[in-house]
Design a protein around this motif. Sequence first.
Motif, short mmCIF file in Angstrom:
data_model
loop_
_atom_site.label_atom_id
_atom_site.label_comp_id
_atom_site.label_asym_id
_atom_site.label_seq_id
_atom_site.Cartn_x
_atom_site.Cartn_y
_atom_site.Cartn_z
N ALA A 258 3.75 5.91 -5.47
CA ALA A 258 3.68 6.01 -6.93
C ALA A 258 2.75 7.12 -7.39
O ALA A 258 2.87 7.61 -8.51
N THR A 259 1.82 7.55 -6.51
CA THR A 259 0.91 8.64 -6.89
C THR A 259 1.55 10.01 -6.73
O THR A 259 1.00 11.01 -7.17
N GLY A 260 2.73 10.06 -6.07
CA GLY A 260 3.41 11.33 -5.85
C GLY A 260 2.91 12.08 -4.62
O GLY A 260 3.27 13.25 -4.42
N ALA A 261 2.11 11.41 -3.78
CA ALA A 261 1.58 12.07 -2.57
C ALA A 261 2.71 12.37 -1.59
O ALA A 261 3.73 11.67 -1.55
N GLN B 27 -3.22 8.30 5.19
CA GLN B 27 -3.86 7.22 4.45
C GLN B 27 -3.59 5.86 5.10
O GLN B 27 -4.48 5.00 5.16
N LEU C 31 2.33 -2.77 -8.42
CA LEU C 31 1.54 -1.54 -8.50
C LEU C 31 0.25 -1.76 -9.27
O LEU C 31 -0.53 -0.83 -9.46
N ARG D 183 0.85 -1.21 0.00
CA ARG D 183 0.00 0.00 0.00
C ARG D 183 0.87 1.25 0.00
O ARG D 183 0.56 2.24 -0.68
N ARG E 272 2.26 1.82 -3.50
CA ARG E 272 1.24 2.37 -4.40
C ARG E 272 0.96 3.83 -4.10
O ARG E 272 0.71 4.63 -5.01
N ALA E 273 1.00 4.19 -2.82
CA ALA E 273 0.79 5.60 -2.45
C ALA E 273 1.95 6.46 -2.93
O ALA E 273 1.76 7.57 -3.43
#
Length: 347
Positions: free
Chosen positions: A298-301, A309, A346, A292, A295-296
């Motif tokens: 990878a969003t650039g957050a 999150q 991912l 997780r 994947r987070a």
Amino acid sequence: MSGRGFRPADAATTAHRAYRLLAAGRSAAAEPVEADPVSADPAADPVAAVASGLDVSEDQARAGLEWLGERRLLAADDGAVALPEQAVLDVLAQASGGFGRMAEEVERWRTAVSDLADLVSGAPAGFESERVDVLRFTDRTELRRWLDDRALLNRRDAVAMHPALAPNDVLRESLKVDLELLRRGVGFRMLVSRTAARRPGAAAYLSALERGGGQVRVADAIPLRMLVLDGSVVVTPGSDAEPPCDVVIRSDVVGRCLLAAFDHLWVAAEKYATFVGAGDDRDEELTAVHVRLLRALATGAKDEAIARQLGCSERTLRRLVAQTLDALGVRSRFAAGAKAAQLGLLD
């Protein structure tokens, strides 16, 4: 020879004769046919070659070649003849996406497999076909229940191929049945893709299966998901659409063909113990939380948003990032993202 009076039903007879002609031309050790394969040059003009070699009209030759092409016994690009075992695998792979969209595909598939059965068994003129039973399941819970009951009655070795593995809770339940099979002396061989073998949680299932006496091997790519029980009961997905559709085929011929295809892949695959010993599954140390996190990232957050999150503090998040980098064998977040994408984490 005149094509007058030619009926579409005659295409199958012409196709069987054409297949033997072309196969004999490909190998000097092939079964003798009515015509001399040397005199037929399918590479130049397959229609003319078959018409000449079989003494039929070009319309008949064309219809026979189309029949072979539809059943994946003849390559469209170079006219190469395919083995019946490979053709069955190709037909099954193609049909796997169509059952959920079109119910009549079942009948087309059944007909194609029955046609291929004549060639697989090497049947002479007469072409006796085997009955093929097809069951469709739209409820996977019901399918698993049916499989569990059927597996416990299995007397011959079972084999399975998995491009991807089921969720961990499903694997835990499946393992109970798999180990019971092995305890009763039934052999169990499984082929999995490298991506599936690297997935978090896969090691627990695959290692337990091997400890129980099963055999596991890893391949770069697996053509389709399937399970073969007792050599004649084949389970494969018909569609992943909603609702999902899975198919059970009961046929000695189909089972024999798929077992031959499985054995071909098995010989070239890597033993799971070797795969693990080579350190190719470092990411087995990753947990669902680490995935997780990947994947987070990878969003650039930003870290603050990712921590919210995941329900943890930023300090804990930094520790999780460090664990993730170490498990993947990389030194930066960017490299971790690239490695995670390569491993299919991912998706």
